[in-house]
Scaffold this motif. Structure first.
Motif, short mmCIF file in Angstrom:
data_model
loop_
_atom_site.label_atom_id
_atom_site.label_comp_id
_atom_site.label_asym_id
_atom_site.label_seq_id
_atom_site.Cartn_x
_atom_site.Cartn_y
_atom_site.Cartn_z
N ALA A 1 0.86 -1.18 0.00
CA ALA A 1 0.00 0.00 0.00
C ALA A 1 0.90 1.23 0.00
CB ALA A 1 -0.91 0.00 1.22
N ARG A 2 0.91 1.95 -1.10
CA ARG A 2 1.81 3.09 -1.28
C ARG A 2 1.14 4.37 -0.78
NH1 ARG A 2 2.42 6.97 -5.29
NH2 ARG A 2 4.53 7.84 -5.43
N ALA B 1 -6.42 -0.54 6.38
CA ALA B 1 -6.40 -0.21 4.95
C ALA B 1 -5.28 -0.96 4.23
CB ALA B 1 -6.24 1.29 4.76
N ASP B 2 -4.13 -1.06 4.87
CA ASP B 2 -3.00 -1.78 4.28
C ASP B 2 -3.38 -3.24 4.00
OD1 ASP B 2 -0.17 -2.53 3.72
OD2 ASP B 2 -0.31 -3.52 5.66
N ASN B 3 -4.02 -3.87 4.96
CA ASN B 3 -4.41 -5.26 4.78
C ASN B 3 -5.47 -5.43 3.69
OD1 ASN B 3 -3.34 -7.42 6.87
ND2 ASN B 3 -3.40 -5.46 7.93
N MET B 4 -6.39 -4.49 3.58
CA MET B 4 -7.41 -4.60 2.55
C MET B 4 -6.83 -4.40 1.15
SD MET B 4 -10.79 -2.92 4.36
CE MET B 4 -11.90 -3.47 3.06
N ILE B 5 -5.87 -3.48 1.05
CA ILE B 5 -5.20 -3.30 -0.23
C ILE B 5 -4.33 -4.51 -0.57
CG2 ILE B 5 -3.36 -1.97 -1.37
CD1 ILE B 5 -4.58 0.55 -0.15
N ALA B 6 -3.63 -5.02 0.43
CA ALA B 6 -2.75 -6.17 0.20
C ALA B 6 -3.52 -7.37 -0.35
CB ALA B 6 -2.04 -6.56 1.50
N GLN C 1 -8.86 -6.17 -1.75
CA GLN C 1 -10.22 -5.73 -1.43
C GLN C 1 -10.42 -4.24 -1.69
OE1 GLN C 1 -10.00 -7.83 2.62
NE2 GLN C 1 -12.17 -7.98 2.12
N ALA C 2 -9.34 -3.52 -1.93
CA ALA C 2 -9.41 -2.09 -2.25
C ALA C 2 -8.22 -1.72 -3.12
CB ALA C 2 -9.43 -1.24 -0.98
N GLU C 3 -8.43 -0.69 -3.93
CA GLU C 3 -7.35 -0.18 -4.79
C GLU C 3 -6.83 1.17 -4.30
OE1 GLU C 3 -5.97 -1.79 -7.41
OE2 GLU C 3 -7.24 -3.51 -6.91
N VAL D 1 -3.69 9.17 1.41
CA VAL D 1 -4.23 8.37 0.32
C VAL D 1 -3.28 7.20 0.10
CG1 VAL D 1 -4.90 8.28 -2.10
CG2 VAL D 1 -5.28 10.37 -0.77
N LEU D 2 -3.80 5.98 0.19
CA LEU D 2 -3.03 4.79 -0.09
C LEU D 2 -3.50 4.19 -1.41
CD1 LEU D 2 -2.97 2.89 3.35
CD2 LEU D 2 -1.36 4.60 2.50
N THR D 3 -2.55 3.81 -2.27
CA THR D 3 -2.89 3.15 -3.52
C THR D 3 -2.15 1.83 -3.62
OG1 THR D 3 -1.15 4.37 -4.68
CG2 THR D 3 -3.37 5.31 -4.74
N ALA D 4 -2.73 0.89 -4.35
CA ALA D 4 -2.10 -0.41 -4.53
C ALA D 4 -0.82 -0.25 -5.35
CB ALA D 4 -3.06 -1.36 -5.23
N GLY D 5 0.28 -0.78 -4.80
CA GLY D 5 1.57 -0.64 -5.45
C GLY D 5 2.18 -1.96 -5.85
#
Length: 325
Positions: free
Chosen positions: A6-7, A125-130, A133-135, A168-172
């Protein structure tokens, strides 16, 4: 699937215009500027005016974070808000932000871990992106702590302020990619046996009132130094880095003496510790993103830096997040 990093794509913060100085407080309760500074390092705090709520502060911080990331609310599919002072028992501040910002997809909710709230929210949020489950996630810490203070209690009312910060975290890149930016490790803990040391003496199910914040400060101080230091060494070990390799430490801004105590315990140079407590006071879940944003804005924290965020709050809750910015 391979877990994704999560970037941190953007950051923003917001503080109410009204400033309450130590001298202002001295006109309200039996205290003084020197008494407050010597014990806490605080010289002022921001206070939300009547009619301005936690969601109002959070909305401004979110808009700034989205602008910084070069994204819009339409890109967001997850909002996680850390707060102890929501506008209402329900709905959540998260869903209110979803509507206000125009984020029409995904999920929104609040987490409650008091001063550790932003660290908990980042971890969620980090876990959901990892796990896919979220972008794109908005992670927010927002508080109007002034609404739960007993303004006749000089031991607590001098400590807290209002404000909000958002990331703001985005999938990296996939986790394990060498040199990739993002959240590298998270660590969460709690121990409910210490509730009486830091709590609010009211709530919907117990008293039907909001209540006021109560604290036994000297005991909280001891636990804070010990538990925060433990979380920092643990997360560094999990990530396979040394404390010396960390470029910046962004702690919860509770008390300057706590910041200095942890730094001494771990032999961290004070110039590597971001401190905003003098200007903001303790803004609970908002303090970590507020401090992070200030250090980015003034040029200290730069892209590529290794940053360790940590906090302890009522409950007790505590934890840390290690990220490559």
């Amino acid at each position: 699937m391979t877990d994704r990093l999560a970037r941190i794509a953007g950051i923003g913060s917001y503080l109410p215009d009204r400033i309450l100085s130590n001298d202002d407080l001295a006109a309200m309760v039996d205290t003084s500027d020197s008494w407050i500074r010597e014990r806490t390092g605080i010289r002022q705090r921001h206070i939300a005016p009547d009619g301005v709520t936690t969601a109002d502060l959070a909305e401004q911080a979110c808009r700034r974070a989205l602008d910084d990331a070069g994204l819009t609310a339409e890109d967001v599919d997850l909002i996680v808000v850390a707060t102890t002072t929501p506008d209402f028992t329900f709905p959540s501040v998260g869903t209110m932000l979803q509507a206000r910002l125009g984020a029409t997809k995904g999920a929104a909710f609040d987490v409650q871990a008091v001063c550790t709230g932003f660290v908990y929210a980042l971890s969620v949020a980090d876990n959901m992106i990892a796990r896919g489950q979220a972008e794109t996630a908005l992670v927010v810490g927002a508080e109007t702590m002034s609404r739960i203070l007993d303004w006749t209690d000089r031991s607590t009312c001098v400590l807290f302020g209002d404000g909000a910060g958002a990331m703001v975290l985005t999938a990296g890149e996939p986790a394990g990619t060498e040199g990739a930016d993002g959240v590298l490790a998270t660590y969460l803990r709690s121990d409910g046996r210490f509730k009486d040391l830091l709590h609010v003496d009211g709530g919907p199910s117990s008293t039907g009132t909001v209540g006021h914040l109560r604290m036994i400060g000297n005991q909280v101080f001891r636990h804070a130094v010990t538990n925060i230091a433990e979380s920092m060494t643990t997360i560094a070990g999990r990530a396979g880095v040394s404390i010396e390799e960390v470029d910046w430490f962004v702690p919860h801004q509770a008390n300057q003496r706590i910041l200095e105590g942890v730094a001494r315990k771990l032999s961290i140079p004070t110039e590597k510790v971001i401190s905003t407590v003098a200007d903001h006071g303790n803004t609970s879940a908002a303090s970590v993103p507020l401090a992070f944003d200030r250090a980015v804005q003034d040029g200290r924290i730069k892209r590529g830096d290794l940053v360790l965020m940590e906090a302890l709050g009522g409950g007790f809750t505590w934890g840390a997040v290690l990220a490559r910015f």
